[in-house]
Design an enzyme around this catalytic site. Structure first.
Site, PDB file in Angstrom:
ATOM      1  CE1 TYR A  33     -12.338   5.355  -3.529  1.00 43.88           C
ATOM      2  CE2 TYR A  33     -10.521   4.127  -4.483  1.00 43.88           C
ATOM      3  CZ  TYR A  33     -10.996   5.045  -3.570  1.00 43.88           C
ATOM      4  OH  TYR A  33     -10.120   5.629  -2.694  1.00 43.88           O
ATOM      5  NE  ARG A  52     -12.824  -1.214   1.291  1.00 41.74           N
ATOM      6  CZ  ARG A  52     -11.532  -0.901   1.335  1.00 41.74           C
ATOM      7  NH1 ARG A  52     -10.993  -0.533   2.487  1.00 41.74           N
ATOM      8  NH2 ARG A  52     -10.777  -0.959   0.265  1.00 41.74           N
ATOM      9  NE  ARG A 101     -25.658  18.866 -11.918  1.00 42.49           N
ATOM     10  CZ  ARG A 101     -26.091  19.774 -11.043  1.00 42.49           C
ATOM     11  NH1 ARG A 101     -27.208  20.437 -11.276  1.00 42.49           N
ATOM     12  NH2 ARG A 101     -25.422  20.005  -9.926  1.00 42.49           N
ATOM     13  CE  LYS A 150     -11.153   1.843  -1.700  1.00 43.85           C
ATOM     14  NZ  LYS A 150     -10.188   2.872  -1.296  1.00 43.85           N
ATOM     15  CG  LEU A 206     -11.655   2.991   3.588  1.00 46.40           C
ATOM     16  CD1 LEU A 206     -13.049   3.290   3.042  1.00 46.40           C
ATOM     17  CD2 LEU A 206     -10.677   2.823   2.448  1.00 46.40           C
TER      18      LEU A 206
HETATM   19  N1  PMP Z   1      -7.861   5.288   4.096  1.00 41.93           N
HETATM   20  C1  PMP Z   1      -8.142   5.931   2.949  1.00 41.93           C
HETATM   21  C2  PMP Z   1      -8.678   7.325   3.021  1.00 41.93           C
HETATM   22  C3  PMP Z   1      -7.914   5.311   1.717  1.00 41.93           C
HETATM   23  O1  PMP Z   1      -8.203   5.960   0.567  1.00 41.93           O
HETATM   24  C4  PMP Z   1      -7.363   4.008   1.681  1.00 41.93           C
HETATM   25  C5  PMP Z   1      -7.065   3.312   0.389  1.00 41.93           C
HETATM   26  N2  PMP Z   1      -8.077   3.351  -0.510  1.00 41.93           N
HETATM   27  C6  PMP Z   1      -7.087   3.369   2.905  1.00 41.93           C
HETATM   28  C7  PMP Z   1      -7.365   4.042   4.093  1.00 41.93           C
HETATM   29  C8  PMP Z   1      -6.516   1.979   2.955  1.00 41.93           C
HETATM   30  O2  PMP Z   1      -7.499   1.016   2.650  1.00 41.93           O
HETATM   31  P1  PMP Z   1      -7.099  -0.366   1.982  1.00 41.93           P
HETATM   32  O3  PMP Z   1      -6.107  -1.026   2.907  1.00 41.93           O
HETATM   33  O4  PMP Z   1      -8.374  -1.109   1.930  1.00 41.93           O
HETATM   34  O5  PMP Z   1      -6.516  -0.057   0.664  1.00 41.93           O
END
Ligand code: PMP
Length: 286
Positions: A33, A52, A101, A150, A206
């Site tokens: 996502y 990303r 499934r 993500k 992330l």
């Molecule tokens: N770390 C995690 C675990 C997240 O879920 C997010 C937001 N989705 C971020 C960092 C921040 O990422 P971004 O700046 O791309 O929203």
């Protein structure tokens, strides 16, 4: 007003939008996502999110549902149809459904599922939460080893938020092998003697789109940055702290595990970075 959402090529009222019960996003969390913010009716860092997303899909051998140009068009159309001035656009791509499934990935002719919806958030840029600052607690990081992708496996981050709420705080920072990884839905930073400290990029966190922009802006503003591992005890002794995310921009952190940072109000560097980030994001929005 009923929200209009996007599902696999169609713009529909949210009440009429459906995906299969066999969708692998639902059965296996086999989905990725993105969340893109909207300010002044325009998209913030669409390019960063699109790049990303492409990377997440590649890492999981998942087909892209459409081109970047088509994605941009869908984002813009949803903003327009829902009259969003300030808010968020959630996008999810799953590996789709082959009508049953099975742990084995379906064949290439199974189409990915693409869903987007908007969240109207008037006052997002001027939030009272950012004026007050957030209180965080620390919890163990027990997530999987590919946090750079993500995925929608957000059960533990969601539990972390609930642990924070139960402790009278706003969010949780996760700790692995004694070092802070990141917040439940944001990247984590502390500031001591004017130096901004944050964990370096790896598969452990992330790669925040906001992180990248904020570190660039901090560097341009001649601020000192150290990308290195740090402990929660260092954060507790910090002058100030903050988090970054597409949905909350730069969020000051005023308390860590019950210890107030500085005078317990948002610190000057976090406040300044929030201002600069919002200003530049509005100027670059498309
Ligand atoms: N770390 C995690 C675990 C997240 O879920 C997010 C937001 N989705 C971020 C960092 C921040 O990422 P971004 O700046 O791309 O929203």
């Amino acid at each position: 007003m009923t929200r209009t959402v996007y599902v696999n090529g169609e713009y529909l009222p949210e009440t009429e939008a459906t995906v299969s019960i066999f969708d692998r996003g639902f059965l296996f969390a086999d989905a990725v996502y993105e969340v893109t913010s909207v300010l002044d009716g325009k998209l913030i860092d669409f390019e960063g999110h699109a790049v990303r997303l492409e990377r997440s899909l590649n890492e999981l051998d998942m087909q892209a549902p459409c081109t970047k140009e088509e994605l941009l068009e869908i984002h813009r159309k949803l903003v327009e149809l829902n009259g969003i001035e300030e808010g968020l656009i959630y996008l999810q791509v799953s590996r789709g459904s082959d009508g049953d499934r099975d742990f084995v990935f379906p064949s290439e002719d199974t189409k990915p599922t693409l869903v987007l919806f908007t969240q109207n958030k008037p006052g997002l840029a001027n939030s009272s939460a950012a004026q007050k600052g957030a209180k965080v607690i620390s919890i163990e990081d027990i997530r999987w080893g590919r946090r750079d992708i993500k995925t929608v496996q957000l059960l533990y981050p969601s539990m972390g938020k609930m642990m924070a709420k139960a402790a009278g705080a706003d969010d949780a920072w996760m700790i692995e092998d004694g070092y802070v990884t990141e917040g439940t839905s944001n990247n984590a930073y502390y500031v001591k003697d004017g130096v901004i400290v944050t964990r370096p990029l790896s598969n452990d966190i992330l790669h925040g789109i906001t992180r990248k922009a904020v570190l660039r802006l901090a560097e341009e503003a001649q601020m000192k940055i150290e990308e290195r591992l740090f402990t929660i005890d260092e954060a507790k002794e910090a002058d100030e702290a903050f988090t970054t995310s597409a949905s909350a921009f730069v969020m000051p952190v005023v308390e860590v595990d019950g210890v107030a940072l500085g005078d317990g109000t948002p610190g000057p560097i976090a406040k300044r970075l929030r201002e600069i980030y919002l200003e530049e994001s509005r100027a670059q929005a498309i």
